[in-house]
Design a protein around this motif. Structure first.
Motif, PDB file in Angstrom:
ATOM      1  N   GLY A 127       0.820  -1.214   0.000  1.00 15.32           N
ATOM      2  CA  GLY A 127       0.000   0.000   0.000  1.00 15.32           C
ATOM      3  C   GLY A 127       0.850   1.258   0.000  1.00 15.32           C
ATOM      4  N   LYS A 128       1.955   1.214   0.747  1.00 18.79           N
ATOM      5  CA  LYS A 128       2.838   2.386   0.768  1.00 18.79           C
ATOM      6  C   LYS A 128       3.470   2.621  -0.603  1.00 18.79           C
ATOM      7  CE  LYS A 128       4.050   2.702   5.627  1.00 18.79           C
ATOM      8  NZ  LYS A 128       5.134   2.549   6.621  1.00 18.79           N
ATOM      9  N   LEU A 129       3.879   1.538  -1.255  1.00 16.67           N
ATOM     10  CA  LEU A 129       4.443   1.675  -2.599  1.00 16.67           C
ATOM     11  C   LEU A 129       3.407   2.266  -3.555  1.00 16.67           C
ATOM     12  CD1 LEU A 129       6.387   1.119  -4.948  1.00 16.67           C
ATOM     13  CD2 LEU A 129       5.544  -1.236  -4.967  1.00 16.67           C
ATOM     14  N   ILE A 130       2.203   1.726  -3.523  1.00 14.01           N
ATOM     15  CA  ILE A 130       1.158   2.164  -4.453  1.00 14.01           C
ATOM     16  C   ILE A 130       0.859   3.645  -4.252  1.00 14.01           C
ATOM     17  CG2 ILE A 130      -1.302   1.903  -5.071  1.00 14.01           C
ATOM     18  CD1 ILE A 130       0.541  -0.494  -5.869  1.00 14.01           C
ATOM     19  N   THR A 131       0.795   4.059  -2.987  1.00  8.54           N
ATOM     20  CA  THR A 131       0.430   5.448  -2.709  1.00  8.54           C
ATOM     21  C   THR A 131       1.655   6.354  -2.679  1.00  8.54           C
ATOM     22  OG1 THR A 131       0.483   5.029  -0.314  1.00  8.54           O
ATOM     23  CG2 THR A 131      -1.623   4.756  -1.420  1.00  8.54           C
ATOM     24  N   ASN A 132       2.818   5.789  -3.038  1.00  8.29           N
ATOM     25  CA  ASN A 132       4.058   6.575  -3.063  1.00  8.29           C
ATOM     26  C   ASN A 132       4.251   7.279  -1.716  1.00  8.29           C
ATOM     27  OD1 ASN A 132       6.395   7.388  -4.300  1.00  8.29           O
ATOM     28  ND2 ASN A 132       5.415   8.748  -5.787  1.00  8.29           N
ATOM     29  N   TYR A 137      10.423   2.125   3.402  1.00  7.43           N
ATOM     30  CA  TYR A 137       9.742   0.836   3.512  1.00  7.43           C
ATOM     31  C   TYR A 137      10.294  -0.090   2.432  1.00  7.43           C
ATOM     32  CZ  TYR A 137       7.148   3.559   0.098  1.00  7.43           C
ATOM     33  OH  TYR A 137       6.823   4.382  -0.948  1.00  7.43           O
ATOM     34  N   PRO A 138      10.247  -1.390   2.668  1.00  4.85           N
ATOM     35  CA  PRO A 138      10.778  -2.318   1.666  1.00  4.85           C
ATOM     36  C   PRO A 138       9.845  -2.441   0.458  1.00  4.85           C
ATOM     37  CG  PRO A 138       9.845  -3.516   3.535  1.00  4.85           C
ATOM     38  CD  PRO A 138       9.797  -2.066   3.900  1.00  4.85           C
ATOM     39  N   VAL A 139      10.449  -2.648  -0.706  1.00  2.00           N
ATOM     40  CA  VAL A 139       9.732  -2.806  -1.978  1.00  2.00           C
ATOM     41  C   VAL A 139      10.177  -4.136  -2.593  1.00  2.00           C
ATOM     42  CG1 VAL A 139       9.539  -1.886  -4.328  1.00  2.00           C
ATOM     43  CG2 VAL A 139       9.513  -0.326  -2.367  1.00  2.00           C
TER      44      VAL A 139
END
Lengths: 285, 285
Positions: A127-132, A137-139
């Protein structure tokens, strides 16, 4: 003239940086540690896990491989994850796929502390990746490794047309998000996509992650496109090959990853890079 | 012949179901409750919040509006969120956007208990949507309401080409995920997309969520396409209008949402629907 992306060389560069970062952290009293949990005896998984362990040790990290019997229950696995969640010597926890049927894989993914989720598969990290999302945080390591390669080869992404074929949580979806965050216009194609080859041909950057041997060939590629082949398939002779027919594709593409020697080496290098970052970001420091 | 999607009629249907679900829950001793927190006096926000409160009360729900001064600190807002996180009479918490500058919006989004995250903006819930995670979790109401409309009008999605213009966390990204999960092939376009109109014209399903008045007109639409206009813009006369030029678009589209009376009524109806679901899923029951 097509240039071949040298995944091994980029991976070596990443590994050199990782080794340096490990040395720095050790000097500060923190040795980055990774725990890999493997359930059962799947031969391919055994090889992956052995390679990860070897690489971690070579880079000066603390590395634990926890081999569990194929009969392990979900409760037993959850208890072991809880153990590593609490273990301050471990900064990254990875549960090797595939898992036996008695285990609910999404539940396991979510049981790992998001701060130790070295695969980046926890819904919170996705979710953090999607919402930039701002901050650290790890990807997921395979798409992140691909981004490193694209950067290394100065591939322009902003405003470009990207097509990602395959919508897995491990590759396709985080890949699409990373490319969107880099201002590419991304189409996420998959098994239900009609006119797949025509869609592929619109791509300035084409990422193929389907597990279907030679799904894409030269005729499906826009001249000059960058082609990233995530496939790790076996041809009829048992030889490792990709989702892209390299021989026909290399005449059309501007840049292309080979299989082996492209995405593969980057994934493990990025996993190590992420582990060290998790150690750096951890409260343990 | 173009059919106009009647968002009000679909919203009424959803609201009727919600009222019924509220009655059932109340009979079981649980009254679904929503808390809306608003910081400052932004006039548009004041109207939205008043409408939400009115609708919730009309549907038989417990509804709290917490008006805070524009000078509220981040710590004060976090304390109030913690209060509602612990309040068993509240099942859905919504912090109205925009927030004043002294408040870190992503931090606030993450402070809401994911189980009470009625907007579906918490990274954990976004991650679950993206990974098509099994089980129950809230999903952003505007795109979810659009999915309800598409279903109501029997729009086929599997294998179709969808283009979403706009990559916000509130609409574009969850919309793309919902359409991908429904087996459409989705292109997520945005402000950096080149040849935007040509991309739009490839769409069987076109969702426009940019806030740019009449960005898309009839010439940019594939004949027969379904066009969903998320815009809530004001034209030069102050009249509410959309991101799509309805007059020219309706001659080309197969199905189209008007503004007003399309997506708007669905969003608030879906917010109420989600609140009731959160109550149903909660441990309080």
């Amino acid at each position: 003239m097509t240039k071949i992306i040298d995944g091994k060389a980029v991976a070596k560069k990443v590994n050199d940086q990782t080794a340096e970062a490990v040395t720095e952290l050790v000097a500060q009293g923190v040795q980055p540690g990774i725990a890999v949990i493997i359930v059962g005896e799947d031969p391919a998984s055994q090889i992956y896990v052995r390679n990860k362990n070897r690489k971690a040790l070579k880079l000066g990290m603390h590395s634990v491989v926890r081999q569990l019997p194929v009969t392990t229950t979900q409760e037993e696995l959850l208890a072991i994850i809880a153990e590593y969640n609490a273990d301050r010597s471990i900064h990254g926890i990875l549960v090797q796929s595939p898992l036996p049927k008695q285990i609910n894989e999404p539940l396991i993914t979510r049981a790992i502390d998001p701060k130790k989720d070295v695969d980046g598969f926890h819904p919170e990290n996705v979710g953090k990746l999607i919402t930039n999302y701002p901050g650290h945080y790890p990807v997921a390591n395979t798409p992140r490794g691909i981004m490193t390669m694209l950067k290394e080869y100065n591939v322009e992404l902003a405003g470009k047309t990207a097509v990602v074929i395959g919508r897995s949580t491990i590759v396709g979806k985080p890949m699409a998000a990373l490319l969107t965050n880099a201002n590419a216009t991304v189409t996420l194609a998959h098994s239900r996509t009609r006119h797949l080859k025509a869609v592929a041909k619109t791509a300035d950057i084409l990422v193929v992650a389907t597990g279907i041997t030679h799904l894409i060939n030269g005729a499906d590629i826009k001249p000059g496109a960058t082609v990233i082949d995530v496939g790790m398939d076996r041809d009829e002779n048992g030889k490792l090959t990709g989702d892209v027919d390299f021989d026909s594709a290399q005449d059309v593409a501007g840049l292309i990853t080979p299989v082996p020697g492209g995405v593969g080496p980057m994934t493990i290098a990025t996993l190590m890079q992420t582990t060290v970052e998790l150690a750096k970001w951890s409260d343990a420091k």
